[in-house]
Scaffold this motif. Structure first.
Motif, PDB file in Angstrom:
ATOM      1  N   UNK A 172       0.821  -1.205   0.000  1.00  0.00           N
ATOM      2  CA  UNK A 172       0.000   0.000   0.000  1.00  0.00           C
ATOM      3  C   UNK A 172       0.860   1.263   0.000  1.00  0.00           C
ATOM      4  N   UNK A 173       2.076   1.144   0.538  1.00  0.00           N
ATOM      5  CA  UNK A 173       2.991   2.285   0.493  1.00  0.00           C
ATOM      6  C   UNK A 173       3.496   2.530  -0.925  1.00  0.00           C
ATOM      7  N   UNK A 174       3.501   1.491  -1.736  1.00  0.00           N
ATOM      8  CA  UNK A 174       4.070   1.571  -3.092  1.00  0.00           C
ATOM      9  C   UNK A 174       3.007   2.059  -4.080  1.00  0.00           C
ATOM     10  N   UNK A 175       2.759   3.361  -4.117  1.00  0.00           N
ATOM     11  CA  UNK A 175       1.651   3.861  -4.933  1.00  0.00           C
ATOM     12  C   UNK A 175       2.046   5.022  -5.851  1.00  0.00           C
ATOM     13  N   UNK A 176       3.296   5.406  -5.859  1.00  0.00           N
ATOM     14  CA  UNK A 176       3.633   6.674  -6.513  1.00  0.00           C
ATOM     15  C   UNK A 176       4.370   6.560  -7.832  1.00  0.00           C
ATOM     16  N   UNK A 177       4.757   5.374  -8.247  1.00  0.00           N
ATOM     17  CA  UNK A 177       5.431   5.219  -9.537  1.00  0.00           C
ATOM     18  C   UNK A 177       4.721   4.151 -10.341  1.00  0.00           C
ATOM     19  N   UNK A 178       5.185   3.952 -11.558  1.00  0.00           N
ATOM     20  CA  UNK A 178       4.515   3.016 -12.450  1.00  0.00           C
ATOM     21  C   UNK A 178       5.000   1.588 -12.345  1.00  0.00           C
ATOM     22  N   UNK A 179       5.934   1.293 -11.436  1.00  0.00           N
ATOM     23  CA  UNK A 179       6.411  -0.083 -11.327  1.00  0.00           C
ATOM     24  C   UNK A 179       5.415  -0.938 -10.549  1.00  0.00           C
ATOM     25  N   UNK A 180       5.269  -2.165 -10.988  1.00  0.00           N
ATOM     26  CA  UNK A 180       4.292  -3.064 -10.376  1.00  0.00           C
ATOM     27  C   UNK A 180       4.970  -4.138  -9.535  1.00  0.00           C
ATOM     28  N   UNK A 181       4.180  -4.784  -8.685  1.00  0.00           N
ATOM     29  CA  UNK A 181       4.662  -5.866  -7.838  1.00  0.00           C
ATOM     30  C   UNK A 181       3.809  -7.106  -8.079  1.00  0.00           C
ATOM     31  N   UNK A 182       4.437  -8.200  -8.512  1.00  0.00           N
ATOM     32  CA  UNK A 182       3.731  -9.473  -8.626  1.00  0.00           C
ATOM     33  C   UNK A 182       3.704 -10.118  -7.256  1.00  0.00           C
ATOM     34  N   UNK A 183       2.531 -10.451  -6.757  1.00  0.00           N
ATOM     35  CA  UNK A 183       2.416 -11.079  -5.438  1.00  0.00           C
ATOM     36  C   UNK A 183       1.586 -12.348  -5.532  1.00  0.00           C
ATOM     37  N   UNK A 184       1.943 -13.323  -4.727  1.00  0.00           N
ATOM     38  CA  UNK A 184       1.181 -14.574  -4.695  1.00  0.00           C
ATOM     39  C   UNK A 184       1.515 -15.335  -3.431  1.00  0.00           C
ATOM     40  N   UNK A 185       0.624 -16.241  -3.047  1.00  0.00           N
ATOM     41  CA  UNK A 185       0.834 -17.099  -1.886  1.00  0.00           C
ATOM     42  C   UNK A 185       0.500 -18.525  -2.274  1.00  0.00           C
ATOM     43  N   UNK A 186       1.403 -19.461  -1.990  1.00  0.00           N
ATOM     44  CA  UNK A 186       1.236 -20.851  -2.386  1.00  0.00           C
ATOM     45  C   UNK A 186       1.363 -21.765  -1.173  1.00  0.00           C
ATOM     46  N   UNK A 187       0.430 -22.697  -1.031  1.00  0.00           N
ATOM     47  CA  UNK A 187       0.549 -23.710  -0.002  1.00  0.00           C
ATOM     48  C   UNK A 187      -0.296 -23.498   1.234  1.00  0.00           C
ATOM     49  N   UNK A 188      -1.077 -22.416   1.295  1.00  0.00           N
ATOM     50  CA  UNK A 188      -1.880 -22.146   2.478  1.00  0.00           C
ATOM     51  C   UNK A 188      -3.075 -21.286   2.087  1.00  0.00           C
ATOM     52  N   UNK A 189      -4.254 -21.595   2.635  1.00  0.00           N
ATOM     53  CA  UNK A 189      -5.441 -20.816   2.294  1.00  0.00           C
ATOM     54  C   UNK A 189      -5.490 -19.480   3.030  1.00  0.00           C
ATOM     55  N   UNK A 190      -4.696 -19.332   4.082  1.00  0.00           N
ATOM     56  CA  UNK A 190      -4.735 -18.097   4.861  1.00  0.00           C
ATOM     57  C   UNK A 190      -3.910 -17.011   4.179  1.00  0.00           C
ATOM     58  N   UNK A 191      -4.396 -15.781   4.241  1.00  0.00           N
ATOM     59  CA  UNK A 191      -3.706 -14.671   3.582  1.00  0.00           C
ATOM     60  C   UNK A 191      -2.384 -14.330   4.245  1.00  0.00           C
ATOM     61  N   UNK A 192      -2.249 -14.612   5.538  1.00  0.00           N
ATOM     62  CA  UNK A 192      -0.986 -14.378   6.218  1.00  0.00           C
ATOM     63  C   UNK A 192      -0.540 -12.925   6.135  1.00  0.00           C
ATOM     64  N   UNK A 193       0.687 -12.655   5.678  1.00  0.00           N
ATOM     65  CA  UNK A 193       1.200 -11.279   5.633  1.00  0.00           C
ATOM     66  C   UNK A 193       0.500 -10.408   4.597  1.00  0.00           C
ATOM     67  N   UNK A 194      -0.342 -11.021   3.740  1.00  0.00           N
ATOM     68  CA  UNK A 194      -1.097 -10.259   2.753  1.00  0.00           C
ATOM     69  C   UNK A 194      -2.504  -9.906   3.230  1.00  0.00           C
ATOM     70  N   UNK A 195      -2.850 -10.246   4.459  1.00  0.00           N
ATOM     71  CA  UNK A 195      -4.215 -10.022   4.931  1.00  0.00           C
ATOM     72  C   UNK A 195      -4.520  -8.535   4.990  1.00  0.00           C
TER      73      UNK A 195
END
Length: 385
Positions: free
Chosen positions: A153-176
């Motif tokens: 959410x801090x990364x909002x001021x430039x045009x670069x993107x972030x690919x994010x994903x979580x594998x192996x667990x149904x819980x959002x964890x640090x992405x909640x």
């Protein structure tokens, strides 16, 4: 939703990057793209984080072993790793023999072992401890938003993107997120029944298998840790632009070893080491290793004293690994002091776990650490400039 209806939906979404027992991905070019902080420079682009969760509470003492300490063997008559089997790093410290695949990283000075990591006020509950680690909060603070969510959410001021994903667990964890997002075709998808898979396997996928349960309903077998790594690489590297960042969480479950720990723990550590070696080899082949950081975490360590079932109970501080092309390899923090265990046999915490996160946020991603963690947390001196 009925199981049969769910599986029909899963089959229809075969091209999705969502995984069994996992959330899907936020694509760099999809509907949930995140952007880098304006303070980042071109030299900071393309940084990949692989966050590996050792779910259940990893036994740090049998992972990074104080094999020269006779107290270790006195506390663990049944489960201690014999001196003639350890992988010695120096005269006092060794790795579990199943971690042999990590030795090339160690010898090349690209593996840091951070000892005595944990929450400064211990909590023996799996749920609460995971909440503390996922939100990067002090034990007396209750947050609902994950630390990586705040970072993105801090990364909002430039045009670069972030690919994010979580594998192996149904819980959002640090992405909640503190408030649930409306489900879309590009958003994460959660499954309440862990025996059923989220959409994501095509019929010819070699790492999946459809079976029939006792009721005659089909289910999709969960992927191996290796399969999750393969898909993580495709998400973070192959499917993204060269200068995109990636934040990928991989979960390796089964570390809650209250009984019959030796064989179970050895198998899990072998998967971890082999997975890290694969990540390094594939990222070197793609010329991305220098831009990569691998960090392990777990909700707590295990008790220094074994129980009566050839296992261990929930513990305190434990060692964690940080690997990557920019890592200054070596041992960090204090070696386990087995004279300092508490009445429950738990080791003390010497390094606040949030310092691992501050290293990712500040030294690696060049973000404002205080803004994300909302506290004064110093990064660890693990990375080359």
């Amino acid at each position: 939703m009925k199981r049969r209806e769910f599986l029909s939906m899963a089959a229809a979404a075969g091209a999705s990057l969502a995984m069994p027992r996992a959330f899907g991905a936020e694509h760099a070019n999809g509907g949930l793209a995140s952007k880098l902080d304006a303070g980042a420079t071109a030299d900071d682009s393309g940084k990949l984080l692989f966050l590996i969760e050792l779910k259940g509470g990893n036994d740090g003492l049998n992972t990074v072993i104080p094999y020269a300490d006779s107290t270790y063997y006195a506390l663990r008559e049944q489960i201690a790793i014999p001196r003639n089997r350890v992988l010695a790093l120096d005269a006092c410290t060794a790795l579990h023999p199943s971690l042999n695949a990590l030795l090339p990283l160690w010898r090349d000075g690209q593996l840091a072992i951070v000892q005595g990591v944990g929450s400064m006020r211990d909590d023996s509950s799996h749920f609460r401890s995971r909440q503390i680690w996922d939100t990067a909060s002090r034990a007396d603070v209750y947050r609902r938003d994950g630390w990586l969510t705040r970072a993105l959410d801090q990364c909002t001021r430039t045009g670069r993107n972030v690919a994010t994903a979580s594998f192996g667990c149904v819980e959002a964890g640090p992405f909640v997120r503190s408030t649930p997002e409306r489900a879309t075709a590009d958003s994460r998808m959660q499954v309440d029944d862990p025996d059923v898979a989220v959409a994501g396997y095509a019929d010819d996928d070699p790492v999946s298998r459809v079976e029939s349960d006792a009721a005659g309903l089909s289910r999709i077998e969960a992927p191996t840790f290796r399969a999750s790594i393969d898909r993580a690489l495709r998400t973070a590297v192959d499917s993204s632009l060269r200068h995109d960042h990636g934040a990928i969480r991989l979960t390796l479950d089964g570390f809650d070893t209250h009984g019959n720990q030796p064989a179970r723990h050895a198998a899990l550590l072998a998967q971890l080491a082999d997975g890290c070696a694969i990540l390094r080899a594939e990222l070197e082949r793609r010329d991305r290793w220098r831009d990569t950081l691998i960090v392990t975490y777990s909700e707590f360590g295990r008790s220094a004293r074994e129980n009566g079932k050839r296992g261990t109970e929930h513990g305190g501080g434990a060692a964690h690994f940080v690997a990557g092309g920019l890592v200054r390899g070596g041992l960090y923090g204090r070696a386990p002091d087995l004279a300092r265990i508490d009445a429950h046999g738990r080791l003390p915490v010497d390094i606040d776990f949030r310092r691992l996160y501050a290293t990712v946020l500040g030294a690696f991603w060049k973000l404002d650490v205080r803004r994300v963690l909302q506290d004064d947390v110093e990064p660890l001196p693990l990375l080359r400039t």
